[in-house]
Structures are given as structure tokens and as C-alpha cells.
Design an enzyme around this catalytic site. Sequence first.
Site, PDB file in Angstrom:
ATOM      1  N   GLU A 252       0.819  -1.224   0.000  1.00 56.39           N
ATOM      2  CA  GLU A 252       0.000   0.000   0.000  1.00 56.39           C
ATOM      3  C   GLU A 252       0.852   1.272   0.000  1.00 56.39           C
ATOM      4  O   GLU A 252       0.565   2.231   0.719  1.00 56.39           O
ATOM      5  CB  GLU A 252      -0.964  -0.006   1.197  1.00 56.39           C
ATOM      6  CG  GLU A 252      -2.024  -1.088   1.116  1.00 56.39           C
ATOM      7  CD  GLU A 252      -3.058  -1.010   2.219  1.00 56.39           C
ATOM      8  OE1 GLU A 252      -4.246  -1.241   1.928  1.00 56.39           O
ATOM      9  OE2 GLU A 252      -2.697  -0.706   3.373  1.00 56.39           O
ATOM     10  N   GLU A 328      -6.739  -7.745  -1.153  1.00 52.04           N
ATOM     11  CA  GLU A 328      -7.327  -7.772   0.187  1.00 52.04           C
ATOM     12  C   GLU A 328      -8.819  -7.499   0.083  1.00 52.04           C
ATOM     13  O   GLU A 328      -9.231  -6.357  -0.108  1.00 52.04           O
ATOM     14  CB  GLU A 328      -6.677  -6.741   1.111  1.00 52.04           C
ATOM     15  CG  GLU A 328      -5.228  -7.037   1.460  1.00 52.04           C
ATOM     16  CD  GLU A 328      -4.670  -6.074   2.491  1.00 52.04           C
ATOM     17  OE1 GLU A 328      -5.456  -5.306   3.101  1.00 52.04           O
ATOM     18  OE2 GLU A 328      -3.440  -6.078   2.692  1.00 52.04           O
TER      19      GLU A 328
END
Length: 698
Positions: A252, A328
Site C-alpha cells: 500500500e 485484500e
Amino acid sequence: MRSSPLSPCLSWKRMVGIFFLPFILSGFGPRFKQEENHVFGKVHPPQPRVSAVPPSSLPNPLSLSTFFPSPASSRFNWSHLTPLELKNRSVGLGTESTGQGNPHFTLEGHKFLIFGGSIHYFRVPREYWRDRLLKLKACGFNTVTTYVPWNLHEPERGRFDFSGNLDLEAFILMASEIGLWVILRPGPYICSEIDLGGLPSWLLQDPGMRLRTTYKGFTEAVDLYFDHLMSRVVPLQYKRGGPIIAVQVENEYGSYNKDPAYMPYVKKALEDRGIVELLLTSDNKDGLSKGIVHGVLATINLQSTHELQLLTTFLFNVQGTQPKMVMEYWTGWFDSWGGPHNILDSSEVLKTVSAIVDAGSSINLYMFHGGTNFGFMNGAMHFHDYKSDVTSYDYDAVLTEAGDYTAKYMKLRDFFGSISGIPLPPPPDLIPKMSHEPITPVLYLSLWDALKYMGEPIKSEKPINMENLPVNGGNGQSFGYILYETNIASSGILSGRVRDRGQVFVNTVSIGFLDYKTTKIAVPLIQGYTVLRILVENRGRVNYGENIDDQRKGLIGNLYLNDSPLKKFRIYSLDMKKSFFQRFGPDKWSSLPETPTFPAFFLSSLSITSTPCDTFLKLEGWEKGVVFINGQNLGRYWNIGPQKTLYLPGPWLSSGINQVIVFEEMMAGPALQFTESPHLGRNQYINPALLPRLLGCL
């Protein structure tokens, strides 16, 4: 000089397992037939590594169906595409697009969807790894994903630990043996709601440290860590006969985005050390457009079907018609002390998962099984307010913290079973649970009495933060508590920057707390010799956000009394490792007084006459502290909730006498209770057909 792939840290047994794995596997099962594709009906030639495509060269995206096929009517038989069956390996996981908006993954030329679930080996007792992985396989998944926590594997600079619960290679090889592929997420930063996002605290000894950038002090440390880590990982890749089919580049980073050279540096660091499998990035909607790297496939993180439609449009814009993957899909959420227990309805989970799969996207469920933040590994968030994460990492996931089945599991198993071309394996039996009679502490040692057994304190003119203490071979203190003492001769207003929570004492009398919101406290006038003490707890370093560089713990800077800096401190490192308690022999404890002095250690024993089973420790009437069973740190408890029990795995208990130590900061309750079920506000699913097998331990 870079470490050889033949790392001396590998045992001879491990080396044999790694290097002979391809030859061992080639001798079993049917030969892989290139002319067949049991999933979609044809074989595709090898494809080059994916590259990010400039948005200006792409057509305008229309809808999900524009670039996603719908496999709703397809049935997936991947029985020949498992680590045990797939013998002829040369291509690995690849990407392909027909040029007509129909992208997909291929595995050794066969069209392939990734059905993955996250399990973190470091959050699960090693004795239960197989159980959790078998439950993942029985739910219809073909891949397990895991992070690699740098801070746990290199607790001191240059000293690596891949033993016991941190044996990454054993976990990966076990996944392969069970028939699961592996997607590895090695960081160096992983977030994962773990202290400092998995970065070691000794990095913060450098006052100019800039984490997650190409700052020399950071990259030099990453290079040395990757030299060691990749020597273990490289032999376990797909093309070496192992189960690793893809590796994630950092985590991320688009949401952080402090250095445009950083992600290319991490990509090159992986490739230079022998990573040859497909590389991925992973970002949420806020960072997706900024987290891409040339030559690396972008994937997305989300929780709802609405986000899926939105984010796939973004994904199409940043890299074109490449295979889509939700790296995710959040099956729940983590909890913070003092907040609610987060729950996501099982029907909502099924709806979103089926929508993702029906859209032709690969998926990874975060988390399939959350596990536990044993010890002090939990992280924290700090945007408007500082909030530390609870010990449980239950996450309202597909399996509970203790590995029990839930409604989510049964619904997902039914769904994946309906699209599987072969019957799913039967789910493993439930892990049995046990209750015990409450136990009352009988021995006691106040913190003030314990100090004399800790050796000479560190003496310093000014306060020293936790990371810069001259302990642990010069690596500072990573976790736990730190006690500061100095003498004062007057009353007044005490002020200072305390991270994260400091209990203030005049001699041994508590007068209040200093933390993020309370930065000043009145010190009363006391006649005679006066010792000012501050017991500071590191409640968890922030694991996500832009302020990770500012996560030093303890007293940060000077401590002031009436605006004058205090001097001449005595500092005790209270890391509460196993070695910490070895100082307290049997002769150091005394009988529990009617009115204990806090903070204090309380000693009890739990007697078990049968085979130990899992249980949950409930501290009714206790306020805040930490529990240790047979030297294992179960984690923190706090009566503000939402967590009301601590998970105690059966393998950490033994038949006979088990030592229980509680460090309580404020107020001890009457007894310690051991119950069969946690108290987290979620409904567990237990298959009634399995109950007869458990009666021996219930």
C-alpha cells in the site's frame, strides 16, 4: 558481498527438503498434460511479465463487464494445478489478454484464478499451522498469502530469528505439502496492524531516519535484511519446485508516496536477489493511482461491491486490460481498545466474494484466519486520536481467533464447492476447548520490590527514549514498559511528552497519568525524601499513516517541573521477555497481602490433570496489564474492552502445574477464570455433526 543462496542459517534437513523438492514431487502423481486445460479448455503460451500501461493509450472504461468475463457458469477443476501435481515447471504465474477486454492469469499456460486466504504464521501457534491451512483448503481455496514481519525476524540488527513460530520456510513447505500455492508479502513494510508496520524499532535510533524511502540509513538496513530473507525464499519459488507463485512489492505504498524512487528500489532489490515469480503491488482506492510500478501488476484492496465497481475502473485506467485481483477483500476489521467489536455480516461477505469471482477476478480474503497479537506485537492508529489495537486479531474473519468455524466459513465453502469441478476435502475436526476452575493468585511481588533484582539502572542526565536505551547489544528496547526515576524537592506542575501512557508516582503513590491528551499533572507537596517515578508503556507503534517516523516511545525530550527540566534520571528497562522473569526466583515472592501495592506481579498455578486443550482467560475485576503462561506472553488486557478474554492455546499448556504470572498496573480482581469461549460479541458456528468428537475435552 551479497549472501549466498546456500545460507548457513539453513539446516541440512531444510536444505535437503528445498533442493530435492522438485525431484521428489516429480516422482508422484500423473504427468502434467500440456494439451489439456481442465478449467477452461485450452492451454495458453507463456506470456512476458506485465507492464503498467499509460492511461492515455487505453479506451474509455465502460463497465465491469467491459473487461471482465463472467465465469458464473464455469466449474473449476484445479486438481492438476497444485504444488503436488504440477511437475513440469518453467513459466509460473503469468498474465494474458486476448486484446478484446478479456484478461486472465495463467499458471504454466493454463487459465487460472487465484482463490487465496490470508493466514499469518506469526499470529498462530506453530502446532496449529496445519489445522488452519487444511481448513483453508477444505473451504475451496488454492492459495495462502502471508506477510513477513521484519521486526520479529531481526529483533536486533544483524541477529535473525526464523525459529519456532517464526519458521517461515516450514510454513511455506507445509502449505505446499497440503496442496496450496503461496503469495508472499515480504515488505519490508507490511502494515498488518503490527507494531511499526513490521519495521524494527532500532531503525528509529537514527534521529534523521526516513522510513519507507531511499534514505541511505533505511535502504542499507533493508539490503542486509533482504540478503538474509531472500536466501531463504528464493529456493521456495515456483520455478525451483516450491509453492511461491507471486511476491508482493512493499505494501500500500500509494497511500504513503513519500519517495518516487522507493518502489523501483524495492522491486530491484527483490529481483537482484533472485525473485523471478510474478510481482504484485497492493493498494486501496486512495493510493491505487500512486502505487503502480512499471513491470509490476497492480491489485486492489476493498470491502464492498460498490468499491469493486469503482476500483476496477481505476485499475483499468492505471494498467489497462490486465488480470484483475482483489489482494485484500476485508472479511471484517480489527479492533481498538475502548472501541466497538467490528462485525461484518456473513451474507454480505458471501455477496461480495461471489460478485468478485463472478466478475472473473482473482481474490484473496484478508483475513481468512486472523489469529492473535501475542506479546506486544500489536500496532496502533493515530489520525485525530491515538488508538492502539487489541491483543486479539480475530478480525471477525472466516475462522475465529481460535480457528473455529463460522457462518462465513460454511457459506463460502458452499459457494466454492458449487463452482469446484471436484468435491472439496472434508473440514478438519474442531480444536477442542476446555474450562477450568478459577484460580486465585497466592504470591505477589510489587514492582518497587522487584527493582532491586534488576541490576543497576541506566543513569542519564536527561530522559532517554526506549529505542535509544543502551540495552540489547546497543539495539535499544523494542516493546514493553520503561521506568524513569528522579528526585524532586518541590511540588508543582509536571509536564512532558509521554509515549504512550505514563503512570506518575510520588514515591510509590500513584497521582495520575500523562498521555497524548493529558500533558500536565499537579505534583503535591510531600515532606522528606521524594522520588518522582513515571512508568511508561509502549502501547504499540503506529502501523499505518504518514507519522511512522515519529514513533519513538518512553519520555521524548525533557520532563519539566514548573517549566524547569528535571535532571539525573535512573532508568529501568522492563521489556518483560522470558529472561526478565528469570530474575525472580521462588525466594523473591511473598504471600499476597490484603492490600497489595500496585503495579505488581501476581503468581498463580493452573493444575491440569488431562490432556491440555484450548481455553480463554477472563480477568473479571482486573483493570490493565499483561499475562504470562509458562513464560509465553499472551498479550495485554484492559477492562475498557472490547476484548474481554485472552486466547490461551492448548499447546502452550502442559499436564500438571502451569505457571501463571499477571502484571497488573492498577487493580487486581478476585480470581482468574478459564472459559471455553471468547467474549468478542460474535456468534461462532460449530457444526453439530462434529460435537460428539469433542466431548472428551468439554
